[in-house]
Design a protein around this motif. Structure first.
Motif, PDB file in Angstrom:
ATOM      1  N   GLY A 199       7.923  -3.462  -6.746  1.00 42.38           N
ATOM      2  CA  GLY A 199       7.069  -2.612  -5.920  1.00 42.38           C
ATOM      3  C   GLY A 199       6.442  -1.463  -6.676  1.00 42.38           C
ATOM      4  O   GLY A 199       5.986  -0.501  -6.066  1.00 42.38           O
ATOM      5  N   ASP A 237      -1.906  -5.386  -3.600  1.00 41.41           N
ATOM      6  CA  ASP A 237      -1.157  -4.263  -3.045  1.00 41.41           C
ATOM      7  C   ASP A 237      -2.056  -3.059  -2.785  1.00 41.41           C
ATOM      8  O   ASP A 237      -1.726  -2.202  -1.974  1.00 41.41           O
ATOM      9  N   GLN A 377      10.612  -5.901   1.725  1.00 45.61           N
ATOM     10  CA  GLN A 377       9.890  -6.771   2.651  1.00 45.61           C
ATOM     11  C   GLN A 377      10.836  -7.585   3.520  1.00 45.61           C
ATOM     12  O   GLN A 377      10.543  -7.859   4.690  1.00 45.61           O
ATOM     13  N   HIS A 414      -0.140  -0.361   5.521  1.00 46.30           N
ATOM     14  CA  HIS A 414      -0.917  -1.325   4.754  1.00 46.30           C
ATOM     15  C   HIS A 414      -1.324  -2.452   5.708  1.00 46.30           C
ATOM     16  O   HIS A 414      -0.579  -3.395   5.927  1.00 46.30           O
ATOM     17  N   ASP A 417      -1.025  -6.369   5.170  1.00 46.94           N
ATOM     18  CA  ASP A 417       0.288  -6.979   5.024  1.00 46.94           C
ATOM     19  C   ASP A 417       0.754  -7.506   6.377  1.00 46.94           C
ATOM     20  O   ASP A 417       0.766  -6.773   7.377  1.00 46.94           O
TER      21      ASP A 417
END
Length: 438
Positions: A199, A237, A377, A414, A417
């Motif tokens: 990440g 990302d 996640q 985000h 996602d």
């Protein structure tokens, strides 16, 4: 025969060949008996000495290998593993890391539980680094990390991951002192990938750019494809999905052209994630099916399992629940690692939509590995699934708390996602229903 000699009365072979022939004339049963007798004598005669650990390990290993299917083989295997581990520890302590690494690897092959295997591989990896063998060290530590993560041991997985980062940095520092090379390009690509998977995409961008430059200059297609795939994840990302899609399509195309099928599987798997983020779920699932077929043809069983379970989210969002349920039932017994287990949690939503709360609760209870994962996640996905079950049980306040935990775990907002989209939906639904009840 010399009466003044401390070795008076002892016998030895003048030639190795004679010793070898004598040993080979013994039956396996007789070899086992004699190796165990020798080990027992040594343990009794040198009870307080660590210096015989290597000799003991060799006797127990030979005894086990002489009759691995015997009734007492399990007990001998345990003893062999213990003495090999002690031999590895001692070798490392006396400045013989290469020998220590070898003993730990032998012990790992005899482990009965994945956690024991992971621990022994981790020790082997650390000693391999001490022996200045960074590539071998990284391979061993990565095996340990995968096993720890699969068991849901987040702390140990994080420790192994930190050791991997140290290996990569040490390898790069050594290689930087020489002229640009294929080894440096590969090490930079691995370091960048490790940062991305942890990440920390912003930290991985620089080594990935250097890896791409070197790989193109040195004609290294595999390193080029792997680094390009990792770079696409950095871009994804940042929310630049169109750009990430172009990169991954190019990476997959180049991988197929170069017959780099493992790299093609990785690129296409991540391309499916990008298509999913773009809400192009039908396209994403078509790609998953094609890539699964490739994995099956190549005999890549782990990839096949990862892809089949990874497609469950698309089947859920497309309303193709029967197909998803059939796949989940088929693969569930083999889904022992964190990736596949995490993907299976999606079926909680299917069970809830169908009104089968018992099945949803059972799947959630069987997913503690996902809840305790070191990867955000998966912890987020578990929190979303838990929130959905609580909402189905009309425990709206608790559902909101789970959704808020998922939001906190996910980190910064985000909207590209899928997990973030799902957790926002659950939070809003739980908040609305909680407000209505109060």
């Amino acid at each position: 025969s010399d009466p003044r000699s401390p070795e008076r009365g002892q016998y030895g072979f003048l030639q190795d060949l004679v010793r070898h022939v004598a040993y080979e004339t013994l039956s396996k049963r007789d070899r086992k008996i004699r190796h165990l007798a020798a080990a027992a004598y040594l343990e009794q005669a040198f009870a307080n000495e660590d210096g015989i650990a290597e000799v003991l390990a060799s006797h127990y290993l030979a005894a086990f290998e002489s009759a691995p299917d015997a009734d007492d083989a399990t007990a001998i295997k345990v003893k062999t593993r213990e003495t090999l581990s002690r031999a590895g520890e001692r070798a490392g302590s006396v400045g013989a890391p290469e020998e220590g690494r070898r003993y730990y690897e032998q012990a790992a092959r005899l482990a009965d539980h994945p956690h024991d295997e992971a621990h022994l591989l981790e020790q082997a990896g650390l000693l391999s680094l001490t022996a200045n063998r960074p590539i071998e060290s990284r391979h061993l530590l990565e095996q340990a990390r995968v096993l720890y993560a699969g068991l849901g041991d987040a702390h140990s997985a994080a420790r192994a991951n930190a050791a991997i980062a140290d290996v990569d940095m040490e390898a790069i520092e050594q290689l930087e002192q020489e002229k640009p090379s294929a080894d440096l390009a590969a090490a930079l690509a691995l370091l960048g990938r490790a940062h991305v998977l942890a990440g920390r995409g912003e930290s991985g961008a620089a080594p990935l750019e250097r890896a791409l430059t070197l790989a193109e200059r040195l004609l290294m297609p595999e390193v080029f494809v792997e680094a390009l795939t990792s770079k696409a994840l950095v871009v994804m990302d940042e929310g630049r999905l169109a750009e990430a899609r172009i990169m991954l399509e190019a990476a997959a195309s180049r991988a197929h052209a170069e017959q780099l099928y493992a790299s093609a599987l990785r690129a296409e798997n991540n391309l499916a994630v990008v298509l999913e983020a773009l809400d192009r779920h039908a396209e994403a699932y078509e790609l998953v099916e094609r890539t699964t077929a490739l994995a099956r043809r190549r005999g890549a069983r782990a990839w096949e399992l990862e892809l089949r379970t990874g497609g469950l989210i698309q089947l859920f969002l497309l309303g193709r629940w029967e197909e998803g349920a059939a796949i989940a039932t088929d693969v569930e017994p083999r889904a022992t690692l964190i990736g596949a287990r995490g993907n299976l949690v999606v079926m909680v939503f299917v069970h809830c939509e169908r009104g089968d709360l018992e099945a949803a609760r059972a799947l959630l209870a069987a997913s503690t590995m996902v809840r305790d994962s070191d990867q955000p996640q998966y912890r987020t996905l578990y929190a979303i699934a838990e929130s959905r079950v609580l909402r189905a049980e009309r425990r709206h306040t608790d559902a909101l708390a789970s959704a808020e935990r998922g939001l906190a775990t996910h980190g910064r907002p985000h909207f590209v996602d899928t997990n973030f989209k799902l957790v926002v939906v659950e939070a809003i639904e739980a908040a609305r229903l909680s407000s209505r009840v109060s």
